[in-house]
Scaffold this motif. Structure first.
Motif, PDB file in Angstrom:
ATOM      1  N   GLY A 201      -6.102  30.951 -23.373  1.00  0.00           N
ATOM      2  CA  GLY A 201      -6.647  32.021 -22.443  1.00  0.00           C
ATOM      3  C   GLY A 201      -5.817  31.628 -21.213  1.00  0.00           C
ATOM      4  N   GLU A 202      -5.938  30.562 -20.711  1.00  0.00           N
ATOM      5  CA  GLU A 202      -5.275  30.335 -19.321  1.00  0.00           C
ATOM      6  C   GLU A 202      -4.077  30.633 -18.987  1.00  0.00           C
ATOM      7  OE1 GLU A 202      -8.262  26.449 -18.479  1.00  0.00           O
ATOM      8  OE2 GLU A 202      -6.308  26.123 -18.652  1.00  0.00           O
ATOM      9  N   GLU A 203      -3.079  30.452 -20.258  1.00  0.00           N
ATOM     10  CA  GLU A 203      -1.569  30.934 -20.139  1.00  0.00           C
ATOM     11  C   GLU A 203      -1.626  32.369 -20.135  1.00  0.00           C
ATOM     12  OE1 GLU A 203      -0.130  29.297 -23.984  1.00  0.00           O
ATOM     13  OE2 GLU A 203      -0.303  27.297 -23.017  1.00  0.00           O
ATOM     14  N   GLU A 204      -2.276  33.152 -20.817  1.00  0.00           N
ATOM     15  CA  GLU A 204      -2.453  34.668 -20.641  1.00  0.00           C
ATOM     16  C   GLU A 204      -2.664  34.972 -19.330  1.00  0.00           C
ATOM     17  OE1 GLU A 204      -4.486  36.167 -24.125  1.00  0.00           O
ATOM     18  OE2 GLU A 204      -3.284  35.247 -25.438  1.00  0.00           O
ATOM     19  N   LEU A 205      -3.785  34.393 -18.898  1.00  0.00           N
ATOM     20  CA  LEU A 205      -4.271  34.764 -17.573  1.00  0.00           C
ATOM     21  C   LEU A 205      -3.403  34.513 -16.376  1.00  0.00           C
ATOM     22  CD1 LEU A 205      -8.052  33.707 -17.960  1.00  0.00           C
ATOM     23  CD2 LEU A 205      -7.189  35.899 -17.932  1.00  0.00           C
ATOM     24  N   ALA A 206      -2.763  33.208 -16.442  1.00  0.00           N
ATOM     25  CA  ALA A 206      -2.102  32.888 -15.199  1.00  0.00           C
ATOM     26  C   ALA A 206      -1.048  33.817 -15.067  1.00  0.00           C
ATOM     27  CB  ALA A 206      -1.414  31.540 -15.670  1.00  0.00           C
ATOM     28  N   SER A 207      -0.569  34.628 -16.152  1.00  0.00           N
ATOM     29  CA  SER A 207       0.489  35.665 -15.844  1.00  0.00           C
ATOM     30  C   SER A 207       0.034  36.906 -15.006  1.00  0.00           C
ATOM     31  CB  SER A 207       1.129  36.200 -17.181  1.00  0.00           C
ATOM     32  OG  SER A 207      -0.057  36.736 -17.764  1.00  0.00           O
ATOM     33  N   SER A 208      -1.109  36.952 -14.910  1.00  0.00           N
ATOM     34  CA  SER A 208      -1.749  38.067 -13.873  1.00  0.00           C
ATOM     35  C   SER A 208      -2.078  37.473 -12.586  1.00  0.00           C
ATOM     36  CB  SER A 208      -2.706  39.050 -14.786  1.00  0.00           C
ATOM     37  OG  SER A 208      -4.173  38.096 -14.665  1.00  0.00           O
ATOM     38  N   LYS A 209      -1.983  38.316 -11.508  1.00  0.00           N
ATOM     39  CA  LYS A 209      -2.414  37.866 -10.369  1.00  0.00           C
ATOM     40  C   LYS A 209      -3.898  37.504 -10.267  1.00  0.00           C
ATOM     41  CE  LYS A 209      -1.721  39.052  -5.424  1.00  0.00           C
ATOM     42  NZ  LYS A 209      -1.020  39.908  -4.538  1.00  0.00           N
ATOM     43  N   MET A 210      -4.902  38.436 -10.841  1.00  0.00           N
ATOM     44  CA  MET A 210      -6.069  38.071 -10.979  1.00  0.00           C
ATOM     45  C   MET A 210      -6.315  36.851 -11.810  1.00  0.00           C
ATOM     46  SD  MET A 210      -8.318  41.685 -11.335  1.00  0.00           S
ATOM     47  CE  MET A 210      -9.096  41.123 -12.864  1.00  0.00           C
ATOM     48  N   GLY A 211      -5.796  36.449 -12.922  1.00  0.00           N
ATOM     49  CA  GLY A 211      -5.909  35.545 -13.400  1.00  0.00           C
ATOM     50  C   GLY A 211      -5.583  34.126 -12.877  1.00  0.00           C
ATOM     51  N   ARG A 212      -4.665  34.169 -12.070  1.00  0.00           N
ATOM     52  CA  ARG A 212      -4.061  33.273 -11.187  1.00  0.00           C
ATOM     53  C   ARG A 212      -5.180  32.742 -10.123  1.00  0.00           C
ATOM     54  NH1 ARG A 212       1.123  35.900 -11.609  1.00  0.00           N
ATOM     55  NH2 ARG A 212       0.675  36.409  -9.370  1.00  0.00           N
ATOM     56  N   VAL A 213      -5.676  33.762  -9.541  1.00  0.00           N
ATOM     57  CA  VAL A 213      -6.576  33.667  -8.517  1.00  0.00           C
ATOM     58  C   VAL A 213      -7.948  32.884  -9.176  1.00  0.00           C
ATOM     59  CG1 VAL A 213      -8.236  34.719  -6.699  1.00  0.00           C
ATOM     60  CG2 VAL A 213      -5.899  35.322  -7.077  1.00  0.00           C
ATOM     61  N   ALA A 214      -8.442  33.401 -10.061  1.00  0.00           N
ATOM     62  CA  ALA A 214      -9.483  32.950 -10.869  1.00  0.00           C
ATOM     63  C   ALA A 214      -9.219  31.684 -11.242  1.00  0.00           C
ATOM     64  CB  ALA A 214      -9.975  33.823 -12.020  1.00  0.00           C
TER      65      ALA A 214
ATOM     66  N   PHE B 280     -13.206  36.509 -10.043  1.00  0.00           N
ATOM     67  CA  PHE B 280     -13.717  35.434 -11.033  1.00  0.00           C
ATOM     68  C   PHE B 280     -14.410  36.167 -12.164  1.00  0.00           C
ATOM     69  CE2 PHE B 280     -15.856  31.555 -12.732  1.00  0.00           C
ATOM     70  CZ  PHE B 280     -14.785  30.677 -12.487  1.00  0.00           C
ATOM     71  N   GLN B 281     -15.475  36.700 -11.877  1.00  0.00           N
ATOM     72  CA  GLN B 281     -16.398  37.374 -12.807  1.00  0.00           C
ATOM     73  C   GLN B 281     -15.730  38.061 -13.692  1.00  0.00           C
ATOM     74  OE1 GLN B 281     -20.397  37.287 -12.578  1.00  0.00           O
ATOM     75  NE2 GLN B 281     -20.096  38.518 -14.315  1.00  0.00           N
ATOM     76  N   ARG B 282     -14.774  38.992 -13.261  1.00  0.00           N
ATOM     77  CA  ARG B 282     -13.710  39.916 -14.260  1.00  0.00           C
ATOM     78  C   ARG B 282     -13.139  38.981 -15.525  1.00  0.00           C
ATOM     79  NH1 ARG B 282     -10.946  43.924 -11.180  1.00  0.00           N
ATOM     80  NH2 ARG B 282     -13.082  44.978 -10.929  1.00  0.00           N
ATOM     81  N   VAL B 283     -12.434  37.689 -14.730  1.00  0.00           N
ATOM     82  CA  VAL B 283     -11.666  37.031 -15.656  1.00  0.00           C
ATOM     83  C   VAL B 283     -12.688  35.988 -16.582  1.00  0.00           C
ATOM     84  CG1 VAL B 283      -9.944  35.178 -15.695  1.00  0.00           C
ATOM     85  CG2 VAL B 283      -9.616  37.283 -13.977  1.00  0.00           C
ATOM     86  N   TYR B 284     -13.381  35.379 -15.994  1.00  0.00           N
ATOM     87  CA  TYR B 284     -14.235  34.416 -16.754  1.00  0.00           C
ATOM     88  C   TYR B 284     -15.605  35.197 -17.361  1.00  0.00           C
ATOM     89  CZ  TYR B 284     -11.015  30.798 -15.475  1.00  0.00           C
ATOM     90  OH  TYR B 284      -9.969  29.819 -15.255  1.00  0.00           O
ATOM     91  N   GLY B 285     -16.229  36.192 -16.868  1.00  0.00           N
ATOM     92  CA  GLY B 285     -17.329  36.798 -17.402  1.00  0.00           C
ATOM     93  C   GLY B 285     -18.388  36.046 -16.748  1.00  0.00           C
ATOM     94  N   ILE B 286     -18.370  35.195 -16.076  1.00  0.00           N
ATOM     95  CA  ILE B 286     -19.565  34.598 -15.213  1.00  0.00           C
ATOM     96  C   ILE B 286     -19.084  34.525 -13.794  1.00  0.00           C
ATOM     97  CG2 ILE B 286     -20.480  33.248 -17.293  1.00  0.00           C
ATOM     98  CD1 ILE B 286     -19.164  30.630 -16.198  1.00  0.00           C
TER      99      ILE B 286
END
Length: 152
Positions: A19-32, A85-91
């Motif tokens: 999940g981190e690999e996929e998330l890191a590609s998006s700006k929101m993911g990188r911030v979270a 963070f809430q949007r990406v991780y759900g908490i």
């Protein structure tokens, strides 16, 4: 029980890495991801820093401070970081921080050479009673009872 705990931890780690690999590609993911990494470092370093918490209010303040520090220089407001963070991780970041503290507490309690008081101190608690109350809130059982399940 220990084997189940290890299995879940390993599964969580693998899923997290994917999940981190996929998330890191998006700006929101990188911030979270950056916020999560900073919170993890905060928990890892807690016994080194020697921060001592004496009651629930101070622990709550410490959690707020840790989250604020983790989001301080990312170029977003604290509320925006919390939403991302809430949007990406759900908490929320604070819930994530509590989960990290619980994980560290459980791992330290599994070390038979450490007393419950030593675990409490390493996690930043001044008072073992406060740590015990918090651990019971997290798990529904006392640290001693949790430890007894692994060290017969």
């Amino acid at each position: 029980m220990s084997a189940v705990f290890d299995l879940l931890a390993g599964l969580s780690e693998v899923l997290s890495e994917q999940g981190e690999e996929e998330l890191a590609s998006s700006k929101m993911g990188r911030v979270a991801f950056e916020i999560a990494a900073r919170l993890e470092k905060n928990v890892e370093d807690s016994d080194i820093q020697g921060e001592i918490l004496s009651d629930d209010e101070k622990e709550e303040q410490h959690s707020r401070d840790a989250v604020a520090a983790a989001t301080a220089d990312l170029g977003y407001s604290a509320s925006s970081c919390n939403r991302i963070f809430q949007r990406v991780y759900g908490i929320s970041p604070r819930q994530y921080l509590s989960g990290l503290k619980l994980k560290k507490a459980k791992l330290l309690l599994m070390e038979p050479e450490l007393s419950v008081e030593a675990v409490s101190t390493r996690l930043g608690y001044k008072d073992i009673a406060h740590f015990s109350r918090q651990f019971k809130r997290w798990t529904g059982e006392s640290p001693g009872k949790f430890r007894a399940r692994f060290h017969v």
